[in-house]
Design a protein around this motif. Structure first.
Motif, PDB file in Angstrom:
ATOM      1  N   TRP A 244     -47.952 -12.193 -32.055  1.00 45.79           N
ATOM      2  CA  TRP A 244     -48.759 -11.143 -31.423  1.00 45.79           C
ATOM      3  C   TRP A 244     -49.400 -11.683 -30.147  1.00 45.79           C
ATOM      4  N   TRP A 267     -47.447 -15.771 -36.879  1.00 47.79           N
ATOM      5  CA  TRP A 267     -47.451 -15.667 -38.337  1.00 47.79           C
ATOM      6  C   TRP A 267     -46.147 -16.229 -38.871  1.00 47.79           C
ATOM      7  N   THR A 295     -40.205  -6.675 -45.329  1.00 46.73           N
ATOM      8  CA  THR A 295     -41.439  -7.461 -45.406  1.00 46.73           C
ATOM      9  C   THR A 295     -41.887  -7.926 -44.015  1.00 46.73           C
ATOM     10  N   GLN A 298     -43.239  -4.880 -42.079  1.00 40.37           N
ATOM     11  CA  GLN A 298     -44.595  -4.526 -42.508  1.00 40.37           C
ATOM     12  C   GLN A 298     -45.630  -5.475 -41.904  1.00 40.37           C
ATOM     13  N   THR A 299     -45.285  -6.757 -41.869  1.00 33.75           N
ATOM     14  CA  THR A 299     -46.201  -7.739 -41.268  1.00 33.75           C
ATOM     15  C   THR A 299     -46.414  -7.436 -39.790  1.00 33.75           C
ATOM     16  N   THR A 301     -46.318  -4.680 -38.275  1.00 30.99           N
ATOM     17  CA  THR A 301     -47.042  -3.431 -38.019  1.00 30.99           C
ATOM     18  C   THR A 301     -48.449  -3.431 -38.621  1.00 30.99           C
ATOM     19  N   ASN A 302     -48.824  -4.520 -39.277  1.00 30.49           N
ATOM     20  CA  ASN A 302     -50.150  -4.603 -39.902  1.00 30.49           C
ATOM     21  C   ASN A 302     -51.168  -5.127 -38.880  1.00 30.49           C
ATOM     22  N   GLN A 303     -51.607  -4.253 -38.002  1.00 29.80           N
ATOM     23  CA  GLN A 303     -52.520  -4.670 -36.934  1.00 29.80           C
ATOM     24  C   GLN A 303     -53.903  -5.037 -37.458  1.00 29.80           C
ATOM     25  N   ASP A 304     -54.337  -4.372 -38.525  1.00 34.04           N
ATOM     26  CA  ASP A 304     -55.674  -4.658 -39.071  1.00 34.04           C
ATOM     27  C   ASP A 304     -55.790  -6.114 -39.502  1.00 34.04           C
ATOM     28  N   GLN A 305     -54.712  -6.634 -40.085  1.00 35.66           N
ATOM     29  CA  GLN A 305     -54.721  -8.025 -40.536  1.00 35.66           C
ATOM     30  C   GLN A 305     -54.853  -8.978 -39.352  1.00 35.66           C
ATOM     31  N   ASP A 308     -58.480  -8.752 -37.965  1.00 35.39           N
ATOM     32  CA  ASP A 308     -59.430  -9.436 -38.856  1.00 35.39           C
ATOM     33  C   ASP A 308     -59.341 -10.953 -38.680  1.00 35.39           C
TER      34      ASP A 308
END
Length: 558
Positions: A244, A267, A295, A298-299, A301-305, A308
């Protein structure tokens, strides 16, 4: 000053030494001898050669010049002249000069070389290098249909015969800041060092209208795709990872940005780590659409993670860096504001007191004089009040600038990085990847550095363009890229590694470790960019160095 200006000319690249000669058996020599003796007394009392920086505080230049003229014109005797400069070196004078020497916050005359070298080293490692700017600009400019060609016999020099009218249209805020874009650029470079000696060459980089116009066009046309995400192949990867691009920022109490920085967050293996955006240079885009594991998708597109983790691990450290820097800057700024404006207010008060004295002395019948003085006093009083108000406002602004807060992290882009197809990697000699061999090679390099009295620091996961930063007496001595082979053979360098090797020159070392699984053998190559002739392998985005090439460049170890 005129003599110095003639010697130390504009664009002078060498250190200029200026010598003033005074004959010893002359009147000037006798005065100068006494002055130097005085300075030597002061130097011993201060315990520092920095007394020569405050010579003007001991005997101001105009005063010394006047004394010389009086002596040459025989208006004073030698005894009188010497008495003028034979000041007593008392404790009060020593204390005053010491305070003045320390009170140089705004523009110090004294250089902390260790801090200066550390700052230069940090800038050298983290600056946006000309090679990156050049590569970005050329690819972007050509993607818009522009033609940019290298100038013959001019490495790093380019020519643009025509800039299209649509690209020359800049948004108003950019044009006001950077100016208009020209119709053509016969000779440009992206490296300031290449400008030396050339008056017809133009430097293009951040802040130049043409560069900013290209950036604006890229963001307009490709911004949505950047935020949507992209896929790349990495020839060294053994598993899928996600990278990212996150922008973190800090703002002050006035709502102004105190700092912004782009971070690359990687990641892999179920955990996050900080990386460098330069890692994208080492990747190859696929030629067709790819199937992404659910999997991994999903990782990605998981912007909240990501946000955080950034708030916990990235933003606090960056905030602390900006806070420390801002505290130092504002301390200097506040000191300057107080001293400068309070001095002006003091001068204004003296003028007002002078006008008051004139009013008391003026005759009651001289109305014209009194009116003139009263008018001047009123103007000066208004000026003093304006200075006082300005001081109050500036101190209030500085107080607001001290209050910092974190800006929410912003995700600018995401990339899924996949291992390159096995058949492609296998077809290129020297591309075999074995984590065990790499670990052995790095440990062998660290062992050697330790044996030489240096401290090796591993930076492998940061994608800096080298694996080990080697320190000597707290200073960086070597940037080391380590390559390991199970047996023998050629090695591969990434574009980022090759760019860093070119930029760092003699400070960059390539350590090649062969026979890692039997009897490791270390070979050292200083300044590999000047000694190797790698072959660019487009299929894996690498620079391949043959065994005979690196062996002939390796140094003999004593």
């Amino acid at each position: 000053e005129q003599r110095m200006g003639r010697i130390h000319r504009y664009k002078q690249q060498q250190e200029a030494m200026i010598f003033n000669l005074v004959a010893d058996n002359t009147r000037e020599g006798e005065v100068m001898h006494r002055l130097l003796r005085k300075l030597d007394d002061m130097r011993r009392a201060l315990g520092s050669d920095r007394v020569y920086d405050v010579i003007g505080d001991i005997v101001p230049a105009p005063r010394l010049d006047s004394l010389m003229k009086d002596w040459l014109a025989r208006r004073r005797t030698m005894a009188e002249i010497l008495a003028e400069i034979d000041l007593s070196t008392d404790e009060q004078q020593i204390a005053r000069i010491r305070a003045d020497m320390q009170d140089q916050s705004l523009g110090s005359r004294y250089i902390d070389m260790s801090k200066l070298l550390a700052d230069q080293q940090h800038s050298k490692e983290h600056r946006l290098m000309p090679e990156y700017i050049e590569r970005f600009f050329i690819e972007a400019f050509r993607s818009f249909g522009g033609a940019i060609t290298p100038v013959k016999d001019g490495k790093g020099v380019w020519s643009i015969g025509r800039v299209s009218p649509d690209l020359r249209k800049l948004p108003g805020h950019i044009e006001r800041r950077c100016g208009k874009i020209g119709k053509s650029y016969p000779r440009i470079t992206f490296d300031k060092e290449l400008l030396v000696g050339y008056s017809d060459m133009e430097f293009v980089g951040p802040g130049h209208s043409l560069f900013e116009g290209v950036v604006e066009r890229v963001l307009t046309e490709y911004g949505p795709a950047l935020r949507q995400g992209a896929c790349f192949f990495n020839a060294d990867a053994t598993e899928s990872t996600v990278l990212w691009l996150v922008q973190c920022g800090v703002e002050d109490g006035r709502g102004q940005t105190a700092g912004e920085r782009l971070f690359a967050l990687h990641w892999s293996a179920g955990r996050f780590r900080k990386s460098q955006p330069y890692a994208l240079l080492d990747l190859k885009p696929p030629e067709s659409a790819l199937e992404i594991a659910e999997t991994v998708r999903q990782t990605a597109t998981n912007q909240d993670q990501v946000i955080d983790w950034s708030l916990d691990e990235v933003t606090p450290e960056y905030f602390g860096e900006i806070k420390d820097r801002r505290a130092r800057e504002l301390s200097i700024k506040e000191k300057y504001v107080r001293k400068s404006l309070q001095f002006l207010i003091s001068q204004s008060n003296k003028k007002i007191a002078k006008y008051d004295a004139q009013l008391r002395q003026a005759r009651s019948g001289d109305d014209q004089t009194r009116l003139s003085v009263q008018g001047n006093r009123a103007k000066e009083e208004a000026r003093r009040d304006e200075l006082s108000a300005r001081l109050k406002d500036r101190l209030a602004e500085i107080e607001q600038e001290k209050h910092l807060s974190e800006k929410p992290p912003e995700i600018l882009g995401v990339a899924v990085i996949l291992p390159s197809p096995r058949d492609v990697v296998a077809s290129v000699e020297g591309m075999e990847s074995d984590p065990e061999v790499e670990a052995i090679a790095v440990n062998e390099a660290k062992r050697y550095e330790t044996s030489q009295g240096r401290k090796p620091v591993s930076v492998e996961e940061e994608n800096c363009g080298w694996d080990i930063t080697s320190l000597a007496d707290g200073q960086i001595a070597r940037y080391i890229e380590v390559k390991g082979r199970a047996g023998v053979g050629g090695v591969a360098l990434t574009p980022n590694e090759w760019i860093k090797a070119q930029r760092f020159g003699k400070d960059y070392w390539l350590y090649v470790v062969v026979n890692c699984k039997t009897r490791p053998e270390l070979h050292l190559i200083q300044n590999p960019a000047s000694k190797l002739s790698p072959r660019e392998e487009v299929s894996v985005v690498r620079y391949m160095v043959g065994q005979s090439d690196w062996r002939s460049a390796a140094e003999e170890r004593l």
